[in-house]
Design a protein around this motif. Structure first.
Motif, PDB file in Angstrom:
ATOM      1  N   GLY A   1      17.392 -57.490 -29.965  1.00 51.73           N
ATOM      2  CA  GLY A   1      17.221 -56.223 -29.292  1.00 51.73           C
ATOM      3  C   GLY A   1      18.533 -55.472 -29.116  1.00 51.73           C
ATOM      4  N   MET A   2      19.575 -55.914 -29.779  1.00 56.70           N
ATOM      5  CA  MET A   2      20.872 -55.284 -29.630  1.00 56.70           C
ATOM      6  C   MET A   2      20.997 -54.057 -30.535  1.00 56.70           C
ATOM      7  SD  MET A   2      22.912 -57.293 -27.542  1.00 56.70           S
ATOM      8  CE  MET A   2      24.571 -57.213 -28.118  1.00 56.70           C
ATOM      9  N   GLY A   3      20.082 -53.878 -31.474  1.00 58.66           N
ATOM     10  CA  GLY A   3      20.033 -52.675 -32.301  1.00 58.66           C
ATOM     11  C   GLY A   3      21.335 -52.329 -32.971  1.00 58.66           C
ATOM     12  N   VAL A   4      21.952 -51.237 -32.550  1.00 54.01           N
ATOM     13  CA  VAL A   4      23.153 -50.721 -33.185  1.00 54.01           C
ATOM     14  C   VAL A   4      24.321 -51.708 -33.086  1.00 54.01           C
ATOM     15  CG1 VAL A   4      24.093 -49.480 -31.202  1.00 54.01           C
ATOM     16  CG2 VAL A   4      24.456 -48.577 -33.497  1.00 54.01           C
ATOM     17  N   PHE A   5      24.271 -52.651 -32.143  1.00 54.31           N
ATOM     18  CA  PHE A   5      25.327 -53.649 -32.048  1.00 54.31           C
ATOM     19  C   PHE A   5      25.280 -54.586 -33.253  1.00 54.31           C
ATOM     20  CE2 PHE A   5      27.332 -53.826 -27.697  1.00 54.31           C
ATOM     21  CZ  PHE A   5      27.085 -52.492 -27.442  1.00 54.31           C
ATOM     22  N   GLU A   6      24.132 -54.688 -33.895  1.00 61.17           N
ATOM     23  CA  GLU A   6      23.986 -55.548 -35.061  1.00 61.17           C
ATOM     24  C   GLU A   6      24.172 -54.789 -36.373  1.00 61.17           C
ATOM     25  OE1 GLU A   6      20.071 -57.050 -34.502  1.00 61.17           O
ATOM     26  OE2 GLU A   6      20.745 -58.650 -33.187  1.00 61.17           O
ATOM     27  N   ASP A   7      24.146 -53.470 -36.335  1.00 60.11           N
ATOM     28  CA  ASP A   7      24.271 -52.683 -37.551  1.00 60.11           C
ATOM     29  C   ASP A   7      25.625 -52.917 -38.210  1.00 60.11           C
ATOM     30  OD1 ASP A   7      21.773 -51.635 -37.172  1.00 60.11           O
ATOM     31  OD2 ASP A   7      22.480 -49.741 -36.331  1.00 60.11           O
ATOM     32  N   ASN A   8      25.680 -52.682 -39.492  1.00 63.37           N
ATOM     33  CA  ASN A   8      26.906 -52.839 -40.246  1.00 63.37           C
ATOM     34  C   ASN A   8      27.825 -51.657 -39.935  1.00 63.37           C
ATOM     35  OD1 ASN A   8      28.824 -52.519 -42.400  1.00 63.37           O
ATOM     36  ND2 ASN A   8      27.636 -54.027 -43.537  1.00 63.37           N
ATOM     37  N   ASP A   9      28.944 -51.940 -39.284  1.00 59.64           N
ATOM     38  CA  ASP A   9      29.872 -50.891 -38.868  1.00 59.64           C
ATOM     39  C   ASP A   9      30.423 -50.113 -40.058  1.00 59.64           C
ATOM     40  OD1 ASP A   9      29.529 -51.686 -36.227  1.00 59.64           O
ATOM     41  OD2 ASP A   9      31.230 -53.065 -36.304  1.00 59.64           O
ATOM     42  N   GLU A  10      30.669 -50.797 -41.165  1.00 60.38           N
ATOM     43  CA  GLU A  10      31.192 -50.115 -42.356  1.00 60.38           C
ATOM     44  C   GLU A  10      30.186 -49.104 -42.899  1.00 60.38           C
ATOM     45  OE1 GLU A  10      32.372 -53.248 -45.012  1.00 60.38           O
ATOM     46  OE2 GLU A  10      34.203 -53.650 -43.864  1.00 60.38           O
ATOM     47  N   LYS A  11      28.916 -49.462 -42.894  1.00 59.38           N
ATOM     48  CA  LYS A  11      27.884 -48.530 -43.369  1.00 59.38           C
ATOM     49  C   LYS A  11      27.795 -47.302 -42.461  1.00 59.38           C
ATOM     50  CE  LYS A  11      24.923 -51.779 -45.828  1.00 59.38           C
ATOM     51  NZ  LYS A  11      23.622 -52.435 -45.876  1.00 59.38           N
ATOM     52  N   ILE A  12      27.885 -47.524 -41.153  1.00 56.69           N
ATOM     53  CA  ILE A  12      27.842 -46.409 -40.204  1.00 56.69           C
ATOM     54  C   ILE A  12      29.046 -45.496 -40.420  1.00 56.69           C
ATOM     55  CG2 ILE A  12      27.987 -45.797 -37.763  1.00 56.69           C
ATOM     56  CD1 ILE A  12      26.470 -48.483 -37.205  1.00 56.69           C
ATOM     57  N   ALA A  13      30.237 -46.095 -40.561  1.00 54.51           N
ATOM     58  CA  ALA A  13      31.461 -45.310 -40.782  1.00 54.51           C
ATOM     59  C   ALA A  13      31.383 -44.546 -42.103  1.00 54.51           C
ATOM     60  CB  ALA A  13      32.683 -46.223 -40.761  1.00 54.51           C
TER      61      ALA A  13
ATOM     62  N   ILE B   1      28.862 -44.771 -31.241  1.00 55.40           N
ATOM     63  CA  ILE B   1      27.571 -44.888 -31.921  1.00 55.40           C
ATOM     64  C   ILE B   1      26.446 -45.339 -30.989  1.00 55.40           C
ATOM     65  CG2 ILE B   1      28.594 -45.193 -34.195  1.00 55.40           C
ATOM     66  CD1 ILE B   1      28.040 -48.195 -33.937  1.00 55.40           C
ATOM     67  N   LYS B   2      26.814 -45.789 -29.788  1.00 60.54           N
ATOM     68  CA  LYS B   2      25.798 -46.145 -28.785  1.00 60.54           C
ATOM     69  C   LYS B   2      26.455 -46.051 -27.418  1.00 60.54           C
ATOM     70  CE  LYS B   2      22.432 -49.653 -27.455  1.00 60.54           C
ATOM     71  NZ  LYS B   2      21.202 -49.023 -27.870  1.00 60.54           N
ATOM     72  N   ASP B   3      25.757 -45.410 -26.479  1.00 60.50           N
ATOM     73  CA  ASP B   3      26.255 -45.357 -25.113  1.00 60.50           C
ATOM     74  C   ASP B   3      25.081 -45.208 -24.161  1.00 60.50           C
ATOM     75  OD1 ASP B   3      27.476 -44.981 -22.664  1.00 60.50           O
ATOM     76  OD2 ASP B   3      29.068 -43.731 -23.481  1.00 60.50           O
ATOM     77  N   GLU B   4      24.699 -46.317 -23.550  1.00 60.92           N
ATOM     78  CA  GLU B   4      23.603 -46.297 -22.585  1.00 60.92           C
ATOM     79  C   GLU B   4      24.079 -45.863 -21.199  1.00 60.92           C
ATOM     80  OE1 GLU B   4      22.008 -50.252 -22.955  1.00 60.92           O
ATOM     81  OE2 GLU B   4      20.871 -49.732 -24.748  1.00 60.92           O
ATOM     82  N   PHE B   5      25.387 -45.713 -21.019  1.00 59.83           N
ATOM     83  CA  PHE B   5      25.937 -45.194 -19.775  1.00 59.83           C
ATOM     84  C   PHE B   5      25.814 -43.673 -19.750  1.00 59.83           C
ATOM     85  CE2 PHE B   5      28.147 -49.152 -20.673  1.00 59.83           C
ATOM     86  CZ  PHE B   5      28.015 -49.844 -19.492  1.00 59.83           C
ATOM     87  N   ASP B   6      26.099 -43.037 -20.902  1.00 57.42           N
ATOM     88  CA  ASP B   6      26.045 -41.573 -21.018  1.00 57.42           C
ATOM     89  C   ASP B   6      25.836 -41.216 -22.486  1.00 57.42           C
ATOM     90  OD1 ASP B   6      26.309 -38.824 -20.991  1.00 57.42           O
ATOM     91  OD2 ASP B   6      28.274 -38.821 -20.000  1.00 57.42           O
ATOM     92  N   ASP B   7      24.613 -40.862 -22.856  1.00 55.23           N
ATOM     93  CA  ASP B   7      24.318 -40.585 -24.267  1.00 55.23           C
ATOM     94  C   ASP B   7      24.971 -39.295 -24.770  1.00 55.23           C
ATOM     95  OD1 ASP B   7      22.626 -38.772 -23.034  1.00 55.23           O
ATOM     96  OD2 ASP B   7      20.800 -39.507 -23.992  1.00 55.23           O
ATOM     97  N   ASN B   8      25.594 -38.527 -23.882  1.00 55.73           N
ATOM     98  CA  ASN B   8      26.350 -37.356 -24.328  1.00 55.73           C
ATOM     99  C   ASN B   8      27.620 -37.749 -25.078  1.00 55.73           C
ATOM    100  OD1 ASN B   8      24.785 -35.089 -23.421  1.00 55.73           O
ATOM    101  ND2 ASN B   8      25.321 -35.701 -21.332  1.00 55.73           N
ATOM    102  N   ASN B   9      28.001 -39.025 -24.992  1.00 55.41           N
ATOM    103  CA  ASN B   9      29.199 -39.503 -25.685  1.00 55.41           C
ATOM    104  C   ASN B   9      28.932 -39.891 -27.139  1.00 55.41           C
ATOM    105  OD1 ASN B   9      30.913 -39.224 -23.455  1.00 55.41           O
ATOM    106  ND2 ASN B   9      30.245 -41.195 -22.630  1.00 55.41           N
TER     107      ASN B   9
ATOM    108  N   LYS C   1      23.754 -52.532 -19.677  1.00 53.16           N
ATOM    109  CA  LYS C   1      23.962 -51.330 -20.491  1.00 53.16           C
ATOM    110  C   LYS C   1      25.035 -51.601 -21.532  1.00 53.16           C
ATOM    111  CE  LYS C   1      22.627 -47.952 -17.010  1.00 53.16           C
ATOM    112  NZ  LYS C   1      23.071 -46.771 -16.253  1.00 53.16           N
ATOM    113  N   LYS C   2      24.930 -50.901 -22.670  1.00 48.79           N
ATOM    114  CA  LYS C   2      25.830 -51.141 -23.787  1.00 48.79           C
ATOM    115  C   LYS C   2      26.494 -49.850 -24.265  1.00 48.79           C
ATOM    116  CE  LYS C   2      22.508 -54.565 -25.333  1.00 48.79           C
ATOM    117  NZ  LYS C   2      21.289 -54.167 -24.651  1.00 48.79           N
ATOM    118  N   ARG C   3      27.733 -49.997 -24.718  1.00 46.00           N
ATOM    119  CA  ARG C   3      28.468 -48.894 -25.352  1.00 46.00           C
ATOM    120  C   ARG C   3      29.236 -49.483 -26.518  1.00 46.00           C
ATOM    121  NH1 ARG C   3      31.547 -43.831 -23.553  1.00 46.00           N
ATOM    122  NH2 ARG C   3      33.197 -43.683 -25.095  1.00 46.00           N
ATOM    123  N   LYS C   4      29.218 -48.754 -27.642  1.00 49.98           N
ATOM    124  CA  LYS C   4      29.946 -49.216 -28.826  1.00 49.98           C
ATOM    125  C   LYS C   4      30.612 -48.030 -29.497  1.00 49.98           C
ATOM    126  CE  LYS C   4      29.468 -51.748 -33.158  1.00 49.98           C
ATOM    127  NZ  LYS C   4      28.533 -52.440 -34.065  1.00 49.98           N
TER     128      LYS C   4
END
Length: 196
Positions: A26-38, A137-145, A111-114
């Motif tokens: 359930g970590m979603g974006v925490f498991e995504d490939n950072d290189e692909k996102i970049a 790429i993820k911020d459950e504290f403030d999605d405006n980030n 909450k998670k932020r990455k």
């Protein structure tokens, strides 16, 4: 009978442990490939450069960056200067795997932020440029980030260090265009050119 119970327990334990690795956490974006996102972000920037589309660059920035001193107008002007800074037609560019991607994680109270920091190289018909990008790429504290927070660009001949260019480490919000002599001691950013 004991062998059967032991075998069933081993089977249950095996299923439990393998389901954790295959079923996801359930970590979603925490498991995504950072290189692909970049790479995806950088490819969008390359498209915007090719089209000279300042609004595309501005749209990629986080809402929090657009609402600070880096208003949409300031970012738009910086994007136009960013395009002007790059001379020649793009003939090649690197991928995130060539320089690597750094990550910052924050997990607190469930909450998670990455954030990821990536570095790239653009070759044009006239010059070579290094670009460093920081994005949330993820911020459950403030999605405006969520979105790009900072972009740095420098001509390769102005970077004399023997390691990958990754900005100045301050990650000044906005688009930071590094002029000669400012590579190691930049002064201002946030949607302004750093040649003052």
């Amino acid at each position: 009978m004991r062998k059967v119970i032991l075998l069933i327990m081993l089977l249950i334990l095996t299923l439990a442990f393998t389901s954790c690795s295959n079923g996801g956490t359930g970590m979603g974006v925490f498991e995504d490939n950072d290189e692909k996102i970049a790479d995806k972000t950088f490819n969008e920037i390359i498209t915007a450069i090719s089209l000279q589309d300042d609004s595309k660059i501005v749209d990629m920035f986080s809402n929090s960056i657009k609402s600070e001193d880096n208003s949409v107008d300031n970012l738009s002007q910086s994007a136009l200067k960013f395009f002007e800074f790059i001379h020649g037609d793009i003939v090649a560019f690197s991928s995130a795997s060539e320089a690597g991607v750094g990550t910052d994680y924050r997990i607190e109270s469930g909450k998670k932020r990455k954030e990821i920091q990536s570095a790239f190289c653009i070759n044009t018909t006239e010059n070579t440029y290094y670009i460093a990008i920081k994005e949330c790429i993820k911020d459950e504290f403030d999605d405006n980030n969520i979105g790009i927070m900072s972009i740095y660009i420098i001509e390769s001949n102005n970077w004399t260090e023997n390691y990958v260019y990754r900005g100045d480490g301050k990650w000044i919000p906005g688009i930071n265009i590094v002029s000669p002599g400012k590579a190691n001691g930049m002064t201002r950013g946030g949607g302004r050119m750093n040649n003052e």
